[in-house]
Design an enzyme around this catalytic site. Structure first.
Site, PDB file in Angstrom:
ATOM      1  N   GLY A 213       0.815  -1.204   0.000  1.00  0.00           N
ATOM      2  CA  GLY A 213       0.000   0.000   0.000  1.00  0.00           C
ATOM      3  C   GLY A 213       0.854   1.261   0.000  1.00  0.00           C
ATOM      4  O   GLY A 213       1.932   1.315  -0.592  1.00  0.00           O
ATOM      5  N   SER A 214       0.398   2.260   0.722  1.00  0.00           N
ATOM      6  CA  SER A 214       1.020   3.584   0.650  1.00  0.00           C
ATOM      7  C   SER A 214       2.401   3.675   1.276  1.00  0.00           C
ATOM      8  O   SER A 214       3.090   4.683   1.092  1.00  0.00           O
ATOM      9  CB  SER A 214       0.091   4.618   1.292  1.00  0.00           C
ATOM     10  OG  SER A 214      -1.090   4.767   0.528  1.00  0.00           O
ATOM     11  N   THR A 215       2.837   2.655   2.020  1.00  0.00           N
ATOM     12  CA  THR A 215       4.215   2.701   2.523  1.00  0.00           C
ATOM     13  C   THR A 215       5.204   2.701   1.353  1.00  0.00           C
ATOM     14  O   THR A 215       6.313   3.230   1.475  1.00  0.00           O
ATOM     15  CB  THR A 215       4.527   1.515   3.460  1.00  0.00           C
ATOM     16  OG1 THR A 215       4.321   0.281   2.756  1.00  0.00           O
ATOM     17  CG2 THR A 215       3.633   1.554   4.697  1.00  0.00           C
TER      18      THR A 215
END
Length: 484
Positions: A213-215
């Site tokens: 995801g956004s990591t």
């Protein structure tokens, strides 16, 4: 000599020669294969004829050996706090092949490693006293991660950015390795563990890559800064909101529709986790540049040994522009382990340099004499120090006032990045919650980088987020690592 006798003599000689060849083959080739066969009980009898060496955590053994009753296998393996350290130790079983550190250092721990033999052992063909494995694991950090994950299904890793030492590697739900050590009871325990839908034998810290995801936006931001696409994290980007995926009519929106994501800077885009910014950024960079940066951090490395072989974290190839856009937000076919995302934060925290992660400090003989030291780990530059400094600044904004406020640690400077990765077709299943971060003590200067993945929890779907589920676990780990 008549013809019949001569022929019979030659035939008999050939039979003798064939017998000698066969005997030699069995003794020097088949014999070795039979001796090494996993089903040869003599191997197990020999291995468990004496106590095994130990795996050491924080100066204390977390393994042992106990005598058995009414068995030709005289000893069995035992574990202290087995479920807590299972993702590190693995198990040594009388019935099944050893795993994790138990498997990698089998010869050392059972005394057959040639480095353990004295001159007298060599002359008498006696098995040497077993050696010990000294890990880098910090028991306080390990316990903090295990307790903070609690009944959630997930994994967590903590790394010292300066040394590469893995301070914690936790996978939940866990299991007690002691249940698998005794041949008389291991079968029942094995059946129960392997049929458990929660898959407790899976090492989620090191060996289960999932969409980050956004990591993953940290990797894309690093690529953009290193490439010169943007000169700083405070330069405005060209990012319409919503962003239409190239070649499609599908609009990529943001979790917070009121977030200031239109043409946002990298700092603001990380603070609010703006999908439009990083999807557009990935397309503008192109998949090759994003992939190159991902691989510098460790993605697509199928030989990452710590020394347990970690599963490969993947950045894909041969994508169209819309798929490349989705990789910019850690979706499509991007996958990562908690170890991999901890490596990303560790490199950023360490001025752009990644020290090879490892969870064994040294191995010794029974008397404590050093056989091999692993703490002089290799280092490679991932990004420039200026890029690392800018990313740290932006990550600190995420924790100070952005999506990662639950990771604040009193008395420490913390930077982080949340992630909530879609799961299932059209995000039909509960998302994965991620958080990766670093912390530095304001008083002692101690540092730590962590990554946490929560695969499943009892939280309502609306409450599943990196900040809500994973950041508190990261906070607990950082507090334990940074305490004076």
């Amino acid at each position: 000599m008549n013809k019949t006798i001569r022929r019979a003599s030659v035939f008999s000689l050939l039979l003798v020669l064939a017998l000698l060849v066969r005997a030699t083959w069995v003794q020097f080739y088949d014999g070795r294969a039979l001796a090494d066969d996993k089903d040869n009980r003599r191997n197990a009898i020999e291995t468990y004829s004496a106590p095994l060496g130990d795996i050491i955590v924080g100066g204390r053994s977390v393994t042992g050996s106990a005598p058995t009753k009414k068995s030709d296998l005289k000893y069995k393996r035992t574990y202290t706090d087995g479920a807590l350290y299972a993702a590190v130790t693995g198990y040594a079983s009388q019935a099944y092949a050893p795993t994790q550190l138990e498997g990698i250092y089998t010869d050392l721990l059972n005394g057959t490693d040639s480095r353990l033999k004295s001159v007298m052992d060599t002359l008498t063909h006696q098995r040497a006293e077993p050696g010990n494995v000294v890990t880098t694991i910090d028991p306080d950090v390990q316990k903090a991660a295990y307790e903070a994950l609690g009944d959630k299904k997930g994994g967590a890793v903590a790394v010292d950015p300066k040394t590469g030492k893995i301070l914690a590697a936790v996978s939940t739900p866990s299991y007690n390795p002691s249940s698998l050590t005794d041949a008389n009871t291991a079968g029942t325990a094995w059946q129960k563990l392997t049929s458990d839908p929660e898959k407790p034998l899976v090492n989620r810290a090191l060996r289960q890559p999932l969409p980050p995801g956004s990591t993953f936006k940290l990797v894309v931001a690093a690529a953009a800064l290193e490439d010169g696409l943007y000169s700083s994290v405070d330069e405005r980007t060209d990012s319409p909101d919503p962003y239409t995926l190239p070649g499609t009519s599908r609009d990529l929106t943001n979790e917070n529709p009121n977030a200031p994501c239109t043409n946002a800077t990298i700092r603001t885009a990380l603070e609010y986790s703006c999908n439009n910014v990083f999807a557009k950024m990935a397309v503008k960079l192109g998949q090759d540049k994003v992939k190159a940066m991902a691989e510098k951090f460790g993605f697509n490395d199928d030989k990452l040994d710590v020394p347990v072989r970690a599963y490969t974290s993947v950045y894909p190839s041969d994508m169209d522009p819309s798929q490349t856009a989705l990789t910019g937000i850690g979706q499509f076919d991007v996958t990562a382990t908690p170890l991999q995302m901890a490596m990303v934060s560790a490199a950023i925290a360490n001025g752009g340099k990644l020290v090879s992660p490892h969870m064994v400090s040294q191995i010794t003989n029974s008397g404590g004499d050093l056989l091999e030291d692993y703490d002089d780990a290799g280092t490679k530059e991932i990004v420039s120090s200026s890029t690392a400094e800018q990313l740290r600044s932006a990550m600190e904004t995420v924790v100070d006032k952005g999506t990662g406020t639950n990771a604040k640690v009193p008395g420490a400077t913390v930077g982080g990045k949340t992630g909530t990765a879609q799961h299932g077709e059209n995000n039909s299943q509960v998302p994965y919650a991620w958080f990766t971060s670093y912390g530095k003590s304001d008083s002692s200067g101690k540092e730590v980088a962590v990554a946490v993945m929560v695969e499943q929890s009892d939280a309502a779907r609306s409450e599943v987020s990196g900040n809500g589920l994973a950041a508190p676990v990261a906070k607990a780990m950082m507090q334990a690592a940074l305490k004076d």
